[in-house]
Design a protein around this motif. Structure first.
Motif, PDB file in Angstrom:
ATOM      1  N   GLU A   1      -2.571  18.653 -16.455  1.00 52.29           N
ATOM      2  CA  GLU A   1      -3.648  18.814 -17.085  1.00 52.29           C
ATOM      3  C   GLU A   1      -4.222  18.977 -15.549  1.00 52.29           C
ATOM      4  N   LYS A   2      -5.218  20.644 -15.252  1.00 48.61           N
ATOM      5  CA  LYS A   2      -5.697  20.688 -14.327  1.00 48.61           C
ATOM      6  C   LYS A   2      -6.804  19.540 -13.685  1.00 48.61           C
ATOM      7  N   GLU A   3      -7.513  19.635 -14.907  1.00 45.72           N
ATOM      8  CA  GLU A   3      -8.521  18.672 -14.966  1.00 45.72           C
ATOM      9  C   GLU A   3      -7.900  17.131 -14.074  1.00 45.72           C
ATOM     10  N   GLU A   4      -7.669  16.539 -14.696  1.00 47.01           N
ATOM     11  CA  GLU A   4      -7.048  15.482 -14.175  1.00 47.01           C
ATOM     12  C   GLU A   4      -6.507  15.200 -13.477  1.00 47.01           C
ATOM     13  N   ALA A   5      -5.662  15.899 -13.135  1.00 47.98           N
ATOM     14  CA  ALA A   5      -4.836  16.301 -11.571  1.00 47.98           C
ATOM     15  C   ALA A   5      -5.655  16.341 -10.479  1.00 47.98           C
ATOM     16  N   SER A   6      -7.041  17.376 -10.665  1.00 48.21           N
ATOM     17  CA  SER A   6      -7.305  17.793  -9.795  1.00 48.21           C
ATOM     18  C   SER A   6      -8.389  16.219  -9.979  1.00 48.21           C
ATOM     19  N   ALA A   7      -9.100  16.098 -10.439  1.00 48.31           N
ATOM     20  CA  ALA A   7      -9.794  13.989 -10.255  1.00 48.31           C
ATOM     21  C   ALA A   7      -8.822  13.278  -9.197  1.00 48.31           C
ATOM     22  N   TRP A   8      -7.551  13.318  -9.709  1.00 43.91           N
ATOM     23  CA  TRP A   8      -6.670  12.590  -9.179  1.00 43.91           C
ATOM     24  C   TRP A   8      -5.765  12.768  -7.765  1.00 43.91           C
ATOM     25  N   TYR A   9      -5.384  14.132  -7.637  1.00 46.26           N
ATOM     26  CA  TYR A   9      -5.670  14.748  -6.050  1.00 46.26           C
ATOM     27  C   TYR A   9      -6.444  13.567  -5.138  1.00 46.26           C
TER      28      TYR A   9
ATOM     29  N   TYR B   1       0.787  -0.936  -0.194  1.00 43.06           N
ATOM     30  CA  TYR B   1       0.440   0.186  -0.036  1.00 43.06           C
ATOM     31  C   TYR B   1       0.810   1.332   0.101  1.00 43.06           C
ATOM     32  N   ALA B   2       1.612   1.512   0.553  1.00 43.78           N
ATOM     33  CA  ALA B   2       2.525   2.489   0.538  1.00 43.78           C
ATOM     34  C   ALA B   2       3.784   2.732  -1.022  1.00 43.78           C
ATOM     35  N   LYS B   3       4.080   1.753  -0.988  1.00 47.56           N
ATOM     36  CA  LYS B   3       4.223   1.846  -2.666  1.00 47.56           C
ATOM     37  C   LYS B   3       3.340   2.089  -3.146  1.00 47.56           C
ATOM     38  N   THR B   4       1.951   1.642  -3.737  1.00 48.18           N
ATOM     39  CA  THR B   4       1.511   1.944  -4.347  1.00 48.18           C
ATOM     40  C   THR B   4       0.704   3.553  -4.029  1.00 48.18           C
ATOM     41  N   THR B   5       1.269   4.225  -3.166  1.00 49.04           N
ATOM     42  CA  THR B   5       0.546   5.669  -2.502  1.00 49.04           C
ATOM     43  C   THR B   5       1.268   5.932  -4.027  1.00 49.04           C
ATOM     44  N   ARG B   6       3.222   5.667  -2.975  1.00 51.01           N
ATOM     45  CA  ARG B   6       4.109   6.770  -3.029  1.00 51.01           C
ATOM     46  C   ARG B   6       4.251   6.876  -5.236  1.00 51.01           C
ATOM     47  N   ASN B   7       3.778   5.573  -5.103  1.00 55.03           N
ATOM     48  CA  ASN B   7       3.511   6.169  -7.416  1.00 55.03           C
ATOM     49  C   ASN B   7       2.831   7.056  -7.633  1.00 55.03           C
ATOM     50  N   ALA B   8       1.386   6.692  -7.033  1.00 52.82           N
ATOM     51  CA  ALA B   8       0.489   7.968  -7.160  1.00 52.82           C
ATOM     52  C   ALA B   8       0.216   9.062  -7.076  1.00 52.82           C
ATOM     53  N   VAL B   9       1.551   9.699  -5.667  1.00 50.68           N
ATOM     54  CA  VAL B   9       2.289  10.483  -6.001  1.00 50.68           C
ATOM     55  C   VAL B   9       2.993  10.283  -6.734  1.00 50.68           C
ATOM     56  N   ARG B  10       4.054  10.216  -6.934  1.00 48.14           N
ATOM     57  CA  ARG B  10       4.992  10.606  -8.154  1.00 48.14           C
ATOM     58  C   ARG B  10       3.786  10.889  -9.595  1.00 48.14           C
ATOM     59  N   LYS B  11       3.386  10.217  -9.914  1.00 50.52           N
ATOM     60  CA  LYS B  11       1.684  10.647 -11.402  1.00 50.52           C
ATOM     61  C   LYS B  11       1.299  11.805 -11.443  1.00 50.52           C
ATOM     62  N   LEU B  12       0.801  11.916  -9.944  1.00 58.33           N
ATOM     63  CA  LEU B  12       0.224  13.516  -9.974  1.00 58.33           C
ATOM     64  C   LEU B  12       1.524  14.587  -9.774  1.00 58.33           C
ATOM     65  N   ARG B  13       2.645  14.381  -9.281  1.00 58.49           N
ATOM     66  CA  ARG B  13       3.572  14.979  -9.200  1.00 58.49           C
ATOM     67  C   ARG B  13       3.817  15.265 -11.275  1.00 58.49           C
ATOM     68  N   GLU B  14       4.109  14.679 -12.109  1.00 61.44           N
ATOM     69  CA  GLU B  14       4.482  14.862 -13.448  1.00 61.44           C
ATOM     70  C   GLU B  14       2.930  15.239 -14.076  1.00 61.44           C
ATOM     71  N   MET B  15       2.058  15.151 -13.917  1.00 60.30           N
ATOM     72  CA  MET B  15       0.674  15.889 -14.176  1.00 60.30           C
ATOM     73  C   MET B  15       0.074  17.622 -14.505  1.00 60.30           C
TER      74      MET B  15
END
Length: 83
Positions: free
Chosen positions: A40-48, A24-38
């Motif tokens: 587009e605002k709409e996609e990023a706000s949904a992912w946030y 779970y920690a690794k999955t979350t870290r990968n999601a945070v990295r993916k969010l930082r690289e986005m």
């Protein structure tokens, strides 16, 4: 080496829990990295929303400290709002 049957069980439980927490920690870290690289605002706000929920769950389970989760969420919110 364990001297009691309950110690053997406890060791098995701890190992299972450790692997689950690590996943779970690794999955979350990968999601945070993916969010930082986005970009587009709409996609990023949904992912946030998803990422902040994941961070809250990690903090609730004591996998990460609650202040670390809040600091990450704050920095990610600033990043998403600046897009």
């Amino acid at each position: 080496m364990a001297n009691h049957q309950s110690c053997d069980k406890r060791i098995r439980q701890i190992e299972t829990r450790r692997l689950r927490n690590r996943y779970y920690a690794k999955t979350t870290r990968n999601a945070v990295r993916k969010l930082r690289e986005m970009t587009e605002k709409e996609e990023a706000s949904a992912w946030y929303k998803k990422v902040s929920s994941m961070l809250d769950k990690l903090a609730k389970r004591n996998i990460i400290h609650k202040n670390k989760a809040n600091n990450l969420k704050s920095k990610l919110a600033l990043r998403v709002n600046s897009l």
